[in-house]
Design a protein around this motif. Structure first.
Motif, PDB file in Angstrom:
ATOM      1  N   ASN A  95      44.784  18.069   8.498  1.00 44.91           N
ATOM      2  CA  ASN A  95      45.359  17.600   9.757  1.00 44.91           C
ATOM      3  C   ASN A  95      44.588  16.437  10.368  1.00 44.91           C
ATOM      4  OD1 ASN A  95      47.430  19.478   9.570  1.00 44.91           O
ATOM      5  ND2 ASN A  95      46.314  21.015  10.726  1.00 44.91           N
ATOM      6  N   SER A  96      43.309  16.299  10.017  1.00 42.11           N
ATOM      7  CA  SER A  96      42.506  15.206  10.566  1.00 42.11           C
ATOM      8  C   SER A  96      42.572  13.943   9.712  1.00 42.11           C
ATOM      9  CB  SER A  96      41.045  15.638  10.721  1.00 42.11           C
ATOM     10  OG  SER A  96      40.466  15.806   9.441  1.00 42.11           O
ATOM     11  N   GLY A  97      43.192  14.048   8.530  1.00 40.48           N
ATOM     12  CA  GLY A  97      43.355  12.872   7.693  1.00 40.48           C
ATOM     13  C   GLY A  97      42.456  12.807   6.476  1.00 40.48           C
ATOM     14  N   ILE A  98      41.660  13.833   6.232  1.00 40.84           N
ATOM     15  CA  ILE A  98      40.830  13.844   5.025  1.00 40.84           C
ATOM     16  C   ILE A  98      41.746  13.949   3.812  1.00 40.84           C
ATOM     17  CG2 ILE A  98      39.093  15.137   3.715  1.00 40.84           C
ATOM     18  CD1 ILE A  98      37.805  15.876   6.340  1.00 40.84           C
ATOM     19  N   GLN A  99      41.427  13.184   2.779  1.00 45.81           N
ATOM     20  CA  GLN A  99      42.247  13.144   1.577  1.00 45.81           C
ATOM     21  C   GLN A  99      41.461  13.651   0.373  1.00 45.81           C
ATOM     22  OE1 GLN A  99      43.619   9.117   1.099  1.00 45.81           O
ATOM     23  NE2 GLN A  99      44.491   9.052   3.160  1.00 45.81           N
ATOM     24  N   SER A 100      42.191  14.098  -0.618  1.00 44.33           N
ATOM     25  CA  SER A 100      41.569  14.500  -1.869  1.00 44.33           C
ATOM     26  C   SER A 100      40.804  13.310  -2.427  1.00 44.33           C
ATOM     27  CB  SER A 100      42.646  14.949  -2.851  1.00 44.33           C
ATOM     28  OG  SER A 100      42.058  15.345  -4.063  1.00 44.33           O
ATOM     29  N   GLY A 101      39.561  13.536  -2.846  1.00 47.01           N
ATOM     30  CA  GLY A 101      38.724  12.458  -3.365  1.00 47.01           C
ATOM     31  C   GLY A 101      37.757  11.882  -2.348  1.00 47.01           C
ATOM     32  N   ASP A 102      37.968  12.163  -1.048  1.00 47.02           N
ATOM     33  CA  ASP A 102      37.020  11.711  -0.024  1.00 47.02           C
ATOM     34  C   ASP A 102      35.684  12.406  -0.231  1.00 47.02           C
ATOM     35  OD1 ASP A 102      38.968  10.136   1.142  1.00 47.02           O
ATOM     36  OD2 ASP A 102      39.283  11.441   2.873  1.00 47.02           O
ATOM     37  N   ILE A 103      34.611  11.708   0.069  1.00 49.89           N
ATOM     38  CA  ILE A 103      33.261  12.244  -0.078  1.00 49.89           C
ATOM     39  C   ILE A 103      32.634  12.344   1.303  1.00 49.89           C
ATOM     40  CG2 ILE A 103      30.980  11.898  -1.094  1.00 49.89           C
ATOM     41  CD1 ILE A 103      32.468  10.120  -3.216  1.00 49.89           C
TER      42      ILE A 103
END
Length: 73
Positions: free
Chosen positions: A9-17
């Motif tokens: 919901n906050s915008g974190i995406q798969s692959g973010d570190i």
């Protein structure tokens, strides 16, 4: 990223570190877990993440509020 989670919901995406939580450096899953436990649930935290964009990592700051979820969630 779990569907309908604070992270999603906050915008974190798969692959973010995740590299920082508030002012604390995250360099391992253990760091991440311990820092989240230290701050607890239901309190806003600021994450600094690195996101790959066209071959270059960009720093992004995201604020979210962690929540406690049961085993069935």
């Amino acid at each position: 990223i779990d569907i309908d989670s604070p992270a999603m919901n906050s915008g974190i995406q798969s692959g973010d570190i995740i590299v920082r939580i508030n002012q604390l450096t995250v360099s391992s899953y253990t760091d991440y877990s311990n820092i989240l436990k230290m701050y607890g649930a239901n309190k806003p935290i600021e994450l600094t993440i690195k996101r790959l964009n066209q071959g270059t990592y960009q720093s992004i700051k995201i604020t979210l509020t962690p929540e406690v979820r049961g085993l069935d969630d």
